[in-house]
Structures are given as C-alpha cells and as structure tokens.
Design a protein around this motif. Structure first.
Motif, PDB file in Angstrom:
ATOM      1  N   LEU A 181      -8.276   7.324   8.718  1.00  0.00           N
ATOM      2  CA  LEU A 181      -8.384   6.589   7.714  1.00  0.00           C
ATOM      3  C   LEU A 181      -8.733   7.633   7.089  1.00  0.00           C
ATOM      4  N   ASP A 182      -8.757   7.515   5.492  1.00  0.00           N
ATOM      5  CA  ASP A 182      -9.404   8.589   4.294  1.00  0.00           C
ATOM      6  C   ASP A 182     -10.254   8.066   4.280  1.00  0.00           C
ATOM      7  N   ARG A 183     -10.948   8.734   3.622  1.00  0.00           N
ATOM      8  CA  ARG A 183     -12.888   8.737   3.541  1.00  0.00           C
ATOM      9  C   ARG A 183     -12.605   7.510   2.517  1.00  0.00           C
ATOM     10  N   ARG A 186     -12.045   4.260   5.264  1.00  0.00           N
ATOM     11  CA  ARG A 186     -13.284   4.521   5.975  1.00  0.00           C
ATOM     12  C   ARG A 186     -14.385   3.452   5.789  1.00  0.00           C
ATOM     13  N   ARG A 221      -2.079   0.621   5.848  1.00  0.00           N
ATOM     14  CA  ARG A 221      -1.810   2.050   4.840  1.00  0.00           C
ATOM     15  C   ARG A 221      -0.637   2.728   5.436  1.00  0.00           C
TER      16      ARG A 221
END
Length: 227
Positions: A181-183, A186, A221
């Motif tokens: 996941l991107d920051r 997450r 996502r």
C-alpha cells in the motif's frame, strides 16, 4: 482515508460470517487465556519475591498483593493489543482466505498458500516491532504525561504506524507479487485499527475487524472485482 472507511464498513459486514466468528472465538479465547496465565504468573512471582526478601510485614504484603492485582488488570488492557495481534497473526491466513473467497474469488484463486511457519514468523515479527517501537517511544510517552492527553495521542500515532505495516504484511503474504500500500493508505489502515483497539468492548473485535479491513484495502486499491 475514504478508502479505509469504506474497507472498515465492509469489514463490519464480514463479522457475522460463520468462519469469521469461529476464528474470532478461537483467537479471543487464546488471547484471554494467555493474559490470564501471564497475570497469575506475575501475581505469584511478586508475592514470592515479597515473602522471600521480607521487605514487608504480612499486612503490608496483603496490601501490596492487592496493588499488584490492580496493576495487572490495568496492564492487561494495555497488553491486550500486543497479545491479540500476535494471536490473530497465527490465524491470519484463515481470515484473509475467507474474506477473499467471498468477496474477491478471482484474487483468491491466484493467492499463495501461507503455511503455519510463515504465520508464526509474521506474528513474531509483529510482536518484535510492537515492543521495539513502543520502547523507543517510551521516553516521549513519559515526557508527554504532563500534557494529560499527549501520551495517548502519540501512542495512537506510533501504533497506527506499526499496525498498518503488520496488517498489510498479513495480506501480502498471500499475494507476494503485489506492491505494498502507499504511505497514506497504510497510515489510514493503521489509524482506524489502532483507534478501534482503544475503545472498550470494541477492542475485543478489533483484531479480526482490522485483518478483514486490510484485505478490502488491498483489493479495493487494485481494483479487484468484488461480489
């Protein structure tokens, strides 16, 4: 954050499913058993130490024993997340497989089987990160005590970072070919999960709910077809 809230709502709908309820009952029973064993061991160890070293007279030992019980009860609330997330890690593959099988069958068909050794490895890695991260943050926790509210807010921040990574790892173990996941994703996953652990009664459901939410976050996502 919108995707995380959507995943959270989907995870709530997964809770009444028979397999999820079965894993919830098993993990909760094991978590409470471990906490009880730890509490009894700490109580009798403290009683033995006080009696052996004769620091207090008999009446004072009784008072000290009562204080130890109070401390154990308070500590159990704090330790619950640590024990629960490790226990859920042991059942993680079953939870993830169930949610994927019902909602994302195409993704479930491509998933890699996760053995018990990898589940144990993930659970122990989660425990190490949890203990290590909170020990590193301990000086800040102490400094923020004077603010009254600063310590729980910072603890929420720290544990959101730790939980987001742990939950992501549970799902990616079945899909090693997918990117993490991107920051922001997450972070929002960890934040909602950490917040649910802080609510009494709701925290009993938080480990399973968080694992299901992580499954939805990853597949939403990636645009996997949901049914």
């Amino acid at each position: 954050m919108a995707r995380a809230v959507h995943a959270f709502l989907l995870a709530l709908r997964d809770l009444p499913q028979p397999r999820v309820l079965r894993v919830l009952a098993q993990s909760l029973a094991l978590t409470l058993l471990l906490l009880a064993v730890m509490g009894v061991a700490i109580f009798w160890s403290a009683r033995w130490a006080l009696a052996h070293w004769q620091w207090l007279d008999e009446a004072q030992q009784d008072v000290a024993g009562l204080l130890v019980v109070v401390a154990i009860l308070a500590g159990s609330w704090l330790l619950f997340r640590a024990v629960a997330i490790v226990v859920v890690g042991l059942f993680a593959d079953g939870i993830v497989a169930d949610v994927e099988g019902r909602h994302y069958p195409a993704a479930a068909a491509r998933a890699v089987d996760v053995g018990w050794r990898q589940n144990i490895s993930l659970a122990l890695a989660s425990l190490v990160r949890l203990v290590g991260g909170n020990l590193l943050a301990l000086p800040v926790y102490i400094l923020l005590l004077v603010t009254g509210i600063g310590t729980p807010i910072f603890a929420l921040f720290v544990n959101a970072l730790l939980l987001g990574r742990d939950l992501e790892a549970m799902v990616l173990a079945r899909h090693p070919d997918r990117p993490p996941l991107d920051r922001p994703g997450r972070w929002s996953l960890g934040l909602l999960s950490a917040a649910s652990f802080m609510v009494p009664v709701a925290n009993l459901l938080a480990p399973i709910l968080s694992a299901a939410m992580a499954v939805h976050m990853l597949h939403l996502r990636d645009g996997d077809e949901k049914r």
